[in-house]
Design an enzyme around this catalytic site. Sequence first.
Site, PDB file in Angstrom:
ATOM      1  CG  ASP A 151      44.421  43.630  49.889  1.00 39.31           C
ATOM      2  OD1 ASP A 151      44.193  43.707  48.670  1.00 39.31           O
ATOM      3  OD2 ASP A 151      43.528  43.451  50.744  1.00 39.31           O
ATOM      4  NE  ARG A 181      30.288  32.503  27.723  1.00 40.63           N
ATOM      5  CZ  ARG A 181      30.646  33.732  28.051  1.00 40.63           C
ATOM      6  NH1 ARG A 181      30.952  34.618  27.132  1.00 40.63           N
ATOM      7  NH2 ARG A 181      30.655  34.103  29.308  1.00 40.63           N
ATOM      8  CG  LEU A 203      43.538  45.000  33.645  1.00 43.95           C
ATOM      9  CD1 LEU A 203      42.743  43.761  33.982  1.00 43.95           C
ATOM     10  CD2 LEU A 203      44.822  45.021  34.447  1.00 43.95           C
ATOM     11  CB  ALA A 235      36.116  52.597  27.613  1.00 46.92           C
ATOM     12  CB  ALA A 239      25.331  36.037  20.573  1.00 51.08           C
ATOM     13  CD  GLU A 294      44.874  48.673  33.983  1.00 50.94           C
ATOM     14  OE1 GLU A 294      45.784  49.125  34.652  1.00 50.94           O
ATOM     15  OE2 GLU A 294      44.977  48.501  32.740  1.00 50.94           O
ATOM     16  CE1 TYR A 305      40.627  37.552  39.309  1.00 53.26           C
ATOM     17  CE2 TYR A 305      39.484  38.440  41.229  1.00 53.26           C
ATOM     18  CZ  TYR A 305      39.847  37.355  40.436  1.00 53.26           C
ATOM     19  OH  TYR A 305      39.449  36.102  40.773  1.00 53.26           O
ATOM     20  CE  LYS A 333      37.587  50.985  33.360  1.00 51.45           C
ATOM     21  NZ  LYS A 333      38.547  50.159  33.997  1.00 51.45           N
ATOM     22  CB  CYS A 385      34.219  46.689  34.824  1.00 50.30           C
ATOM     23  SG  CYS A 385      35.713  46.793  35.780  1.00 50.30           S
ATOM     24  CE  LYS A 437      32.794  48.374  39.756  1.00 53.47           C
ATOM     25  NZ  LYS A 437      33.655  49.508  39.416  1.00 53.47           N
TER      26      LYS A 437
HETATM   27  C1  UDX Z   1      39.257  46.884  40.483  1.00 56.33           C
HETATM   28  C2  UDX Z   1      38.945  48.340  40.577  1.00 56.33           C
HETATM   29  O1  UDX Z   1      39.632  48.872  41.553  1.00 56.33           O
HETATM   30  C3  UDX Z   1      37.488  48.558  40.461  1.00 56.33           C
HETATM   31  O2  UDX Z   1      37.136  49.876  40.633  1.00 56.33           O
HETATM   32  C4  UDX Z   1      37.199  48.154  39.093  1.00 56.33           C
HETATM   33  O3  UDX Z   1      35.939  48.511  38.702  1.00 56.33           O
HETATM   34  C5  UDX Z   1      37.429  46.688  38.986  1.00 56.33           C
HETATM   35  O4  UDX Z   1      38.719  46.420  39.272  1.00 56.33           O
HETATM   36  P1  UDX Z   1      39.554  44.669  41.537  1.00 56.33           P
HETATM   37  O5  UDX Z   1      41.031  44.755  41.556  1.00 56.33           O
HETATM   38  O6  UDX Z   1      38.934  43.821  40.482  1.00 56.33           O
HETATM   39  O7  UDX Z   1      38.935  46.123  41.452  1.00 56.33           O
HETATM   40  O8  UDX Z   1      38.947  44.341  42.945  1.00 56.33           O
HETATM   41  P2  UDX Z   1      39.383  43.242  43.963  1.00 56.33           P
HETATM   42  O9  UDX Z   1      39.977  42.083  43.267  1.00 56.33           O
HETATM   43  O10 UDX Z   1      38.227  43.069  44.873  1.00 56.33           O
HETATM   44  O11 UDX Z   1      40.589  43.944  44.763  1.00 56.33           O
HETATM   45  C6  UDX Z   1      40.478  45.043  45.618  1.00 56.33           C
HETATM   46  C7  UDX Z   1      41.388  44.799  46.816  1.00 56.33           C
HETATM   47  O12 UDX Z   1      41.436  45.977  47.610  1.00 56.33           O
HETATM   48  C8  UDX Z   1      40.935  43.678  47.731  1.00 56.33           C
HETATM   49  O13 UDX Z   1      41.942  42.718  47.835  1.00 56.33           O
HETATM   50  C9  UDX Z   1      40.684  44.368  49.080  1.00 56.33           C
HETATM   51  O14 UDX Z   1      41.003  43.574  50.184  1.00 56.33           O
HETATM   52  C10 UDX Z   1      41.565  45.578  48.972  1.00 56.33           C
HETATM   53  N1  UDX Z   1      41.218  46.696  49.859  1.00 56.33           N
HETATM   54  C11 UDX Z   1      39.943  47.156  49.926  1.00 56.33           C
HETATM   55  C12 UDX Z   1      42.214  47.307  50.619  1.00 56.33           C
HETATM   56  O15 UDX Z   1      43.367  46.890  50.594  1.00 56.33           O
HETATM   57  N2  UDX Z   1      41.895  48.382  51.404  1.00 56.33           N
HETATM   58  C13 UDX Z   1      40.623  48.853  51.505  1.00 56.33           C
HETATM   59  O16 UDX Z   1      40.375  49.819  52.237  1.00 56.33           O
HETATM   60  C14 UDX Z   1      39.618  48.217  50.725  1.00 56.33           C
HETATM   61  C1  UDX Z   2      36.209  44.840  30.797  1.00 55.37           C
HETATM   62  C2  UDX Z   2      36.830  45.726  29.731  1.00 55.37           C
HETATM   63  O1  UDX Z   2      36.982  44.971  28.516  1.00 55.37           O
HETATM   64  C3  UDX Z   2      38.155  46.271  30.205  1.00 55.37           C
HETATM   65  O2  UDX Z   2      38.692  47.167  29.245  1.00 55.37           O
HETATM   66  C4  UDX Z   2      37.943  46.997  31.522  1.00 55.37           C
HETATM   67  O3  UDX Z   2      39.155  47.488  32.036  1.00 55.37           O
HETATM   68  C5  UDX Z   2      37.294  46.094  32.538  1.00 55.37           C
HETATM   69  O4  UDX Z   2      36.079  45.564  32.003  1.00 55.37           O
HETATM   70  P1  UDX Z   2      36.547  42.349  31.627  1.00 55.37           P
HETATM   71  O5  UDX Z   2      35.274  42.572  32.368  1.00 55.37           O
HETATM   72  O6  UDX Z   2      37.724  41.818  32.375  1.00 55.37           O
HETATM   73  O7  UDX Z   2      37.045  43.719  30.967  1.00 55.37           O
HETATM   74  O8  UDX Z   2      36.296  41.350  30.399  1.00 55.37           O
HETATM   75  P2  UDX Z   2      35.665  41.490  28.939  1.00 55.37           P
HETATM   76  O9  UDX Z   2      36.511  40.714  28.025  1.00 55.37           O
HETATM   77  O10 UDX Z   2      35.388  42.879  28.573  1.00 55.37           O
HETATM   78  O11 UDX Z   2      34.292  40.687  29.073  1.00 55.37           O
HETATM   79  C6  UDX Z   2      33.194  41.164  29.836  1.00 55.37           C
HETATM   80  C7  UDX Z   2      31.997  40.265  29.634  1.00 55.37           C
HETATM   81  O12 UDX Z   2      31.469  40.394  28.319  1.00 55.37           O
HETATM   82  C8  UDX Z   2      32.288  38.768  29.802  1.00 55.37           C
HETATM   83  O13 UDX Z   2      31.242  38.152  30.508  1.00 55.37           O
HETATM   84  C9  UDX Z   2      32.374  38.261  28.395  1.00 55.37           C
HETATM   85  O14 UDX Z   2      32.080  36.879  28.277  1.00 55.37           O
HETATM   86  C10 UDX Z   2      31.322  39.114  27.721  1.00 55.37           C
HETATM   87  N1  UDX Z   2      31.500  39.228  26.254  1.00 55.37           N
HETATM   88  C11 UDX Z   2      32.619  39.848  25.762  1.00 55.37           C
HETATM   89  C12 UDX Z   2      30.518  38.738  25.394  1.00 55.37           C
HETATM   90  O15 UDX Z   2      29.492  38.189  25.823  1.00 55.37           O
HETATM   91  N2  UDX Z   2      30.696  38.891  24.036  1.00 55.37           N
HETATM   92  C13 UDX Z   2      31.797  39.494  23.506  1.00 55.37           C
HETATM   93  O16 UDX Z   2      31.862  39.595  22.264  1.00 55.37           O
HETATM   94  C14 UDX Z   2      32.788  39.993  24.390  1.00 55.37           C
END
Ligand code: UDX
Ligand code: UDX
Length: 481
Positions: A37, A455, A171, A227, A272, A169, A15, A224, A280, A283
């Site tokens: 990958d 929601r 995003l 945030a 809410a 990141e 992602y 990070k 993220c 974790k």
């Molecule tokens: C990312 C970040 O890297 C993580 O730390 C953050 O908190 C969330 O976003 P994300 O991209 O969401 O993780 O994870 P995922 O979609 O699971 O992709 C990770 C990829 O790494 C997988 O496709 C996995 O197969 C690959 N991978 C893992 C490798 O190519 N080599 C490895 O040794 C382990």
């Molecule tokens: C988050 C951070 O926003 C991003 O900056 C970081 O890099 C990765 O983690 P993400 O987890 O992709 O991004 O989505 P985000 O829009 O932050 O939503 C996280 C969760 O909070 C979702 O379940 C969302 O529904 C919830 N949320 C968000 C609420 O319940 N209320 C809100 O007002 C905003």
Amino acid sequence: MKYTIKNICCIGAGYVGGPTMSVIASKCPNINVNVVDINKEKIKSWNDLNLENLPIYEPGLKEIINKCRGKNLFFSSDIETNISSADMIFISVNTPTKKKGLGAGEASDLKWVEASARQVAKFASGHTIVVEKSTLPVKTAEVIMNILEASQPVGEFKKKSFDVLSNPEFLSEGSAIQDLENPNRVLIGGENINAILALSNIYMKWVPKNKILHTNIWSSELAKLTANAFLAQRISSINSIGVLCEATGADVREVARAIGTDNRIGSKFLDAGPGFGGSCFKKDILNLVYLSKYFGLPEVANFWESVVTLNNWHQHRISNLIVKKLFGTITGKKICILGFAFKANTNDTRESAAISICKDLLDEGAFLSIHDPKVSSKQIEIDLNSAPLSTSTDSLEILNLNIVESSWYFADNIIDSIEGADAIVVLTEWPEYSSLDWGKIARSVRNPCCVFDARSILKKEDVIKSGLNFWKIGDGSKSKK
Ligand code: UDX
Ligand code: UDX
């Protein structure tokens, strides 16, 4: 020494890695971007000619893939060759919470990061800038550097050299492309200014210079985590106030609007909901908790841990409330779940509130029909650890056969999912759920049916007018039926 970057390799086509590298490739046509990958199936999907089959769904992603793939953006399983030709390597592998051993349940499992660093150490050639993209515990850069340095032959002329940068990141899934194209800021932590400049120059192709922040490497890693902890904290804060609203007759949306106009507080992240999900937030907070405990700061650890505790409690609170409103039992009752992704506009279900809420309802004996426009039946099966009933059997027939306790099926369309339901629960804010025809729905449910809007996207008057019972998150106002 100035570094020129011609070849980038990104380890991890997930992602984060997939969208980030796509945007870099589209903004920097003179750089070759290779995404590798270990998961060969995933690479196959990234290379699929049918862009509907990409492994992740993000608005705007397939258009970029269509433009760049095969030109300067490549997805490959050949990790060795791509590492060896890279001037810059991004590590974007997953870092889940450790399940066992020291720090289990809190610390990040760095085995994938370590494995990636070892691959880089082995296959890299010349000078390589290694960029941490994965969210990592503070001081991981040091671990990576140690692994890279240890690969050097002692006392001999060094053929390889490395710099390690942290470039977290920010995003958000569902708006990843937009966030990458117009970031609030780009953060680069590191020690060697030339390596920092090499990465800054890439971003400067489309990001204004004043938005590119340079810090030391540990500040960047900690920023990070911080945030995400701050954002998650806002959600737990507003969800806790929502519960109080329900108890007192206030409306959490009105409270959020009132406090959000104070520009010291701001209006974002005050919705809410059923509890935050995503890969993220939980974790990263648990990482902060672990770090605080490690440095002998239990009060700091407890403060952040309470954000997660409230979130877990809140998710179970919603399932308990559903049971209570359905007269204390849901055994054999049909509950329609609208939305399984952790937020709208993504097919990602990691840590989705829907998982724990559905598990609770299944434990109570419910029969669930689950609908989501982007999440697959297979993914839900993995998350619930339970196989679905065959969808070829009509859901009403299943209900009549009385084989429905603690089971679920995947509903391809909303109307099918609602038929004969005792309750309808909105868990993800997909736009299509906010424009449903409640008059029509009321004729196909089993009365008395209750609609739960976790929601806050439904029009209360429309639902109530159709004769259905209605509950909305954080709404204690009296007009509720
Ligand atoms: C990312 C970040 O890297 C993580 O730390 C953050 O908190 C969330 O976003 P994300 O991209 O969401 O993780 O994870 P995922 O979609 O699971 O992709 C990770 C990829 O790494 C997988 O496709 C996995 O197969 C690959 N991978 C893992 C490798 O190519 N080599 C490895 O040794 C382990
Ligand atoms: C988050 C951070 O926003 C991003 O900056 C970081 O890099 C990765 O983690 P993400 O987890 O992709 O991004 O989505 P985000 O829009 O932050 O939503 C996280 C969760 O909070 C979702 O379940 C969302 O529904 C919830 N949320 C968000 C609420 O319940 N209320 C809100 O007002 C905003």
